[in-house]
Structure formats: structure tokens, C-alpha cells
Design a protein around this motif. Structure first.
Motif, PDB file in Angstrom:
ATOM      1  N   ILE A  32      -6.875  70.682   9.458  1.00  0.00           N
ATOM      2  CA  ILE A  32      -7.989  71.546   9.065  1.00  0.00           C
ATOM      3  C   ILE A  32      -7.619  72.963   9.479  1.00  0.00           C
ATOM      4  N   LYS A  33      -7.625  73.861   8.515  1.00  0.00           N
ATOM      5  CA  LYS A  33      -7.188  75.227   8.793  1.00  0.00           C
ATOM      6  C   LYS A  33      -8.369  76.188   8.934  1.00  0.00           C
ATOM      7  N   ASN A  34      -8.176  77.223   9.760  1.00  0.00           N
ATOM      8  CA  ASN A  34      -9.122  78.346   9.879  1.00  0.00           C
ATOM      9  C   ASN A  34     -10.563  77.934  10.187  1.00  0.00           C
ATOM     10  N   GLU A  35     -10.698  77.030  11.133  1.00  0.00           N
ATOM     11  CA  GLU A  35     -12.037  76.637  11.585  1.00  0.00           C
ATOM     12  C   GLU A  35     -12.105  76.771  13.106  1.00  0.00           C
ATOM     13  N   THR A  36     -13.297  76.756  13.645  1.00  0.00           N
ATOM     14  CA  THR A  36     -13.431  76.783  15.103  1.00  0.00           C
ATOM     15  C   THR A  36     -13.231  75.363  15.634  1.00  0.00           C
ATOM     16  N   PRO A  37     -12.779  75.239  16.892  1.00  0.00           N
ATOM     17  CA  PRO A  37     -12.639  73.892  17.474  1.00  0.00           C
ATOM     18  C   PRO A  37     -13.938  73.081  17.391  1.00  0.00           C
ATOM     19  N   ASP A  38     -15.079  73.755  17.506  1.00  0.00           N
ATOM     20  CA  ASP A  38     -16.371  73.054  17.418  1.00  0.00           C
ATOM     21  C   ASP A  38     -16.574  72.372  16.070  1.00  0.00           C
ATOM     22  N   LYS A  39     -16.070  73.015  15.017  1.00  0.00           N
ATOM     23  CA  LYS A  39     -16.203  72.437  13.663  1.00  0.00           C
ATOM     24  C   LYS A  39     -15.226  71.275  13.479  1.00  0.00           C
ATOM     25  N   VAL A  40     -14.059  71.388  14.114  1.00  0.00           N
ATOM     26  CA  VAL A  40     -13.015  70.365  13.953  1.00  0.00           C
ATOM     27  C   VAL A  40     -13.343  69.111  14.766  1.00  0.00           C
ATOM     28  N   MET A  41     -13.990  69.308  15.910  1.00  0.00           N
ATOM     29  CA  MET A  41     -14.236  68.200  16.843  1.00  0.00           C
ATOM     30  C   MET A  41     -14.919  66.974  16.228  1.00  0.00           C
ATOM     31  N   PRO A  42     -16.061  67.111  15.519  1.00  0.00           N
ATOM     32  CA  PRO A  42     -16.692  65.899  14.962  1.00  0.00           C
ATOM     33  C   PRO A  42     -15.811  65.164  13.949  1.00  0.00           C
ATOM     34  N   VAL A  43     -15.049  65.935  13.173  1.00  0.00           N
ATOM     35  CA  VAL A  43     -14.143  65.291  12.203  1.00  0.00           C
ATOM     36  C   VAL A  43     -13.046  64.541  12.964  1.00  0.00           C
ATOM     37  N   ALA A  44     -12.499  65.189  13.999  1.00  0.00           N
ATOM     38  CA  ALA A  44     -11.446  64.562  14.817  1.00  0.00           C
ATOM     39  C   ALA A  44     -11.958  63.275  15.469  1.00  0.00           C
ATOM     40  N   GLU A  45     -13.190  63.306  15.958  1.00  0.00           N
ATOM     41  CA  GLU A  45     -13.761  62.108  16.595  1.00  0.00           C
ATOM     42  C   GLU A  45     -13.899  60.976  15.582  1.00  0.00           C
ATOM     43  N   ALA A  46     -14.352  61.325  14.384  1.00  0.00           N
ATOM     44  CA  ALA A  46     -14.535  60.309  13.328  1.00  0.00           C
ATOM     45  C   ALA A  46     -13.198  59.705  12.899  1.00  0.00           C
ATOM     46  N   VAL A  47     -12.199  60.553  12.686  1.00  0.00           N
ATOM     47  CA  VAL A  47     -10.911  60.021  12.207  1.00  0.00           C
ATOM     48  C   VAL A  47     -10.151  59.300  13.323  1.00  0.00           C
ATOM     49  N   LYS A  48     -10.423  59.673  14.579  1.00  0.00           N
ATOM     50  CA  LYS A  48      -9.788  58.944  15.700  1.00  0.00           C
ATOM     51  C   LYS A  48     -10.262  57.499  15.700  1.00  0.00           C
ATOM     52  N   LYS A  49     -11.560  57.291  15.422  1.00  0.00           N
ATOM     53  CA  LYS A  49     -12.105  55.923  15.361  1.00  0.00           C
ATOM     54  C   LYS A  49     -11.426  55.132  14.240  1.00  0.00           C
ATOM     55  N   ILE A  50     -11.241  55.805  13.087  1.00  0.00           N
ATOM     56  CA  ILE A  50     -10.587  55.151  11.941  1.00  0.00           C
ATOM     57  C   ILE A  50      -9.154  54.775  12.321  1.00  0.00           C
ATOM     58  N   CYS A  51      -8.420  55.727  12.897  1.00  0.00           N
ATOM     59  CA  CYS A  51      -7.013  55.478  13.267  1.00  0.00           C
ATOM     60  C   CYS A  51      -6.906  54.351  14.292  1.00  0.00           C
ATOM     61  N   ASP A  52      -7.830  54.325  15.246  1.00  0.00           N
ATOM     62  CA  ASP A  52      -7.819  53.254  16.250  1.00  0.00           C
ATOM     63  C   ASP A  52      -8.018  51.891  15.592  1.00  0.00           C
ATOM     64  N   ARG A  53      -8.951  51.853  14.621  1.00  0.00           N
ATOM     65  CA  ARG A  53      -9.239  50.589  13.937  1.00  0.00           C
ATOM     66  C   ARG A  53      -7.998  50.068  13.204  1.00  0.00           C
ATOM     67  N   TYR A  54      -7.219  50.980  12.660  1.00  0.00           N
ATOM     68  CA  TYR A  54      -6.026  50.585  11.892  1.00  0.00           C
ATOM     69  C   TYR A  54      -4.744  50.669  12.725  1.00  0.00           C
ATOM     70  N   GLN A  55      -4.890  50.948  14.015  1.00  0.00           N
ATOM     71  CA  GLN A  55      -3.742  51.118  14.923  1.00  0.00           C
ATOM     72  C   GLN A  55      -2.746  52.148  14.392  1.00  0.00           C
ATOM     73  N   ALA A  56      -3.295  53.261  13.936  1.00  0.00           N
ATOM     74  CA  ALA A  56      -2.467  54.363  13.448  1.00  0.00           C
ATOM     75  C   ALA A  56      -2.495  55.500  14.478  1.00  0.00           C
ATOM     76  N   SER A  57      -1.391  56.241  14.561  1.00  0.00           N
ATOM     77  CA  SER A  57      -1.328  57.385  15.491  1.00  0.00           C
ATOM     78  C   SER A  57      -1.976  58.598  14.841  1.00  0.00           C
ATOM     79  N   LEU A  58      -2.829  59.278  15.602  1.00  0.00           N
ATOM     80  CA  LEU A  58      -3.488  60.482  15.081  1.00  0.00           C
ATOM     81  C   LEU A  58      -2.888  61.728  15.717  1.00  0.00           C
ATOM     82  N   ILE A  59      -2.440  62.658  14.872  1.00  0.00           N
ATOM     83  CA  ILE A  59      -1.936  63.951  15.314  1.00  0.00           C
ATOM     84  C   ILE A  59      -2.922  65.016  14.819  1.00  0.00           C
ATOM     85  N   ILE A  60      -3.295  65.931  15.691  1.00  0.00           N
ATOM     86  CA  ILE A  60      -4.218  67.003  15.300  1.00  0.00           C
ATOM     87  C   ILE A  60      -3.413  68.278  15.058  1.00  0.00           C
ATOM     88  N   ASN A  61      -3.572  68.858  13.881  1.00  0.00           N
ATOM     89  CA  ASN A  61      -2.876  70.097  13.567  1.00  0.00           C
ATOM     90  C   ASN A  61      -3.607  71.274  14.221  1.00  0.00           C
TER      91      ASN A  61
END
Length: 210
Positions: A32-61
Motif C-alpha cells: 500500500i503506497k502513500n498512506e499513513t501507518p494508521d490507514k495501513v494497520m487494519p488492512v495489515a491485521e486482516a491480511v495477517k489473519k488470512i496468511c496465518d490461515r493459509y500458512q503463508a508468509s506476510l511481508i509488509i511493504n
């Protein structure tokens, strides 16, 4: 262990990451480009749950503090963003940190800063990026990988930028570790078949390593 297939997310990030994980991707970069960390955080939390469910590694840009907060596997820093060393100061020593590179000098700087891998590109023109560095093409990767070999530098090189399935065999011949793709998976009608095919192509060892 750095995967040989990196999926880079596009909006809508949560839906696309879910679809990519469901199709078999094991390494996902939330970009996610050109956003504040506050805006990125909820998306990161949601996709971390998805990645955990599928045992995928999550990298944050670009947002190391978000990566630490959601306990992601790592961070990726862009060429015009913070340095790998600056990100490492925030994440500590255990997190995976990748850096974007376009030249041998970029890679050497990342290696010096303690990068875990480098994303090198663009392979060809891509609309995903706003400020596109010079196109490398196959020859660009060949000369970069050759130079790294001569300097006895071993770091996983991930090719990125408009890569198509038919490009993969030639790219793997150069000695790269793997590829990063976005649109090839996001826009695929049968994502599972595409991901399966990419993994199969990435498994084929280059002829020079036999």
C-alpha cells in the motif's frame, strides 16, 4: 527461507490476498503506497489473519512499525523509501527485510545494510509502478548475477516487473532465486492453475546447475 514466488498485492488488497493464498501462494507482500501507518494497520491485521490461515508468509511493504505490530514475517523497502538499515533498526535482527534494486550498486548497498533478499527490476515495462527505473531485460539480470558471482556475494535475487509465464525459464537460467508477480495472478481467471504452473516452472533447475 525466502520463497521463490512472491505475490505483490493490488487494491482491493484483502480480497486479492485471500484469492492469492487460496490459489496456493505462500509468500505475500502487502503493498500500500502513500498512506499513513494508521490507514495501513487494519488492512495489515486482516491480511495477517488470512496468511496465518493459509500458512503463508506476510511481508509488509514500507511500514516496518506496522510489520512489527502485526508480527509479519518481514518488511520490504522501496528504492525511494527508507534504507534496509533504517528498517532493520525498527524491526530488530530476526525479521526478513528485502529491498528494491535496479543496479548492482543498489544491491551492494542492500547487502551492506543487512538485507535478507533483493527485489531486482523492472524486467519490462509495468503499469504497477509510478516511478519506473530503467528496464533491465534478460541481459540486465545476466550481467548483475554474473557480477555478484565474481564478487562472491550470495543473496536471493527476486526478479520483478511485468513478468509473464513464458519469461520464467529464461529468467531462472540467469541464476535468480525467484520472481515477484502481481497482475499475472490478480487478473488470472483460474488463479490456482496459474500459481501451480509458476511453481512448476520455478522448480526446473537452470541447465548450468545440473
Amino acid at each position: 527461507m525466502i520463497s521463490n514466488l512472491h505475490y505483490i498485492s493490488q487494491p482491493s488488497h484483502t480480497d486479492n490476498i485471500l484469492a492469492a493464498c487460496d490459489a496456493g501462494c505462500k509468500w505475500v507482500q502487502l503493498r500500500i503506497k502513500n498512506e499513513t501507518p494508521d490507514k495501513v494497520m487494519p488492512v495489515a491485521e486482516a491480511v495477517k489473519k488470512i496468511c496465518d490461515r493459509y500458512q503463508a508468509s506476510l511481508i509488509i511493504n514500507d511500514y516496518p512499525q506496522v510489520a512489527v505490530a502485526v508480527e509479519a514475517a518481514g518488511v520490504h523497502v522501496g528504492k525511494l523509501d527508507m534504507t534496509v538499515a533504517a528498517a532493520r533498526a525498527i524491526t530488530g535482527n530476526d525479521m526478513i527485510i528485502g529491498g528494491t534494486a535496479n543496479t548492482l550498486a543498489d544491491i551492494l548497498q542492500h547487502v551492506q545494510d543487512g538485507a535478507s533478499y533483493v527485489g531486482v527490476g523492472p524486467y519490462r515495462f509495468t503499469t504497477t509502478k509510478k516511478n519506473l527505473s530503467p528496464i533491465l531485460g534478460l541481459g540486465g539480470y545476466q550481467s548483475i548475477l554474473q557480477a555478484l558471482k565474481e564478487k562472491h556475494i550470495v543473496i536471493p535475487v527476486i526478479a520483478i516487473g511485468g513478468i509473464m509465464p513464458e519469461d520464467i525459464p529464461g529468467l531462472m537460467e540467469t541464476g535468480i532465486h525467484g520472481i515477484a508477480v502481481s497482475g499475472m495472478i490478480t487478473h488470472a481467471t483460474d488463479k490456482q492453475a496459474v500459481v501451480k504452473r509458476i511453481y512448476e516452472q520455478l522448480k526446473q533447475l537452470p541447465t548450468w546447475s545440473h
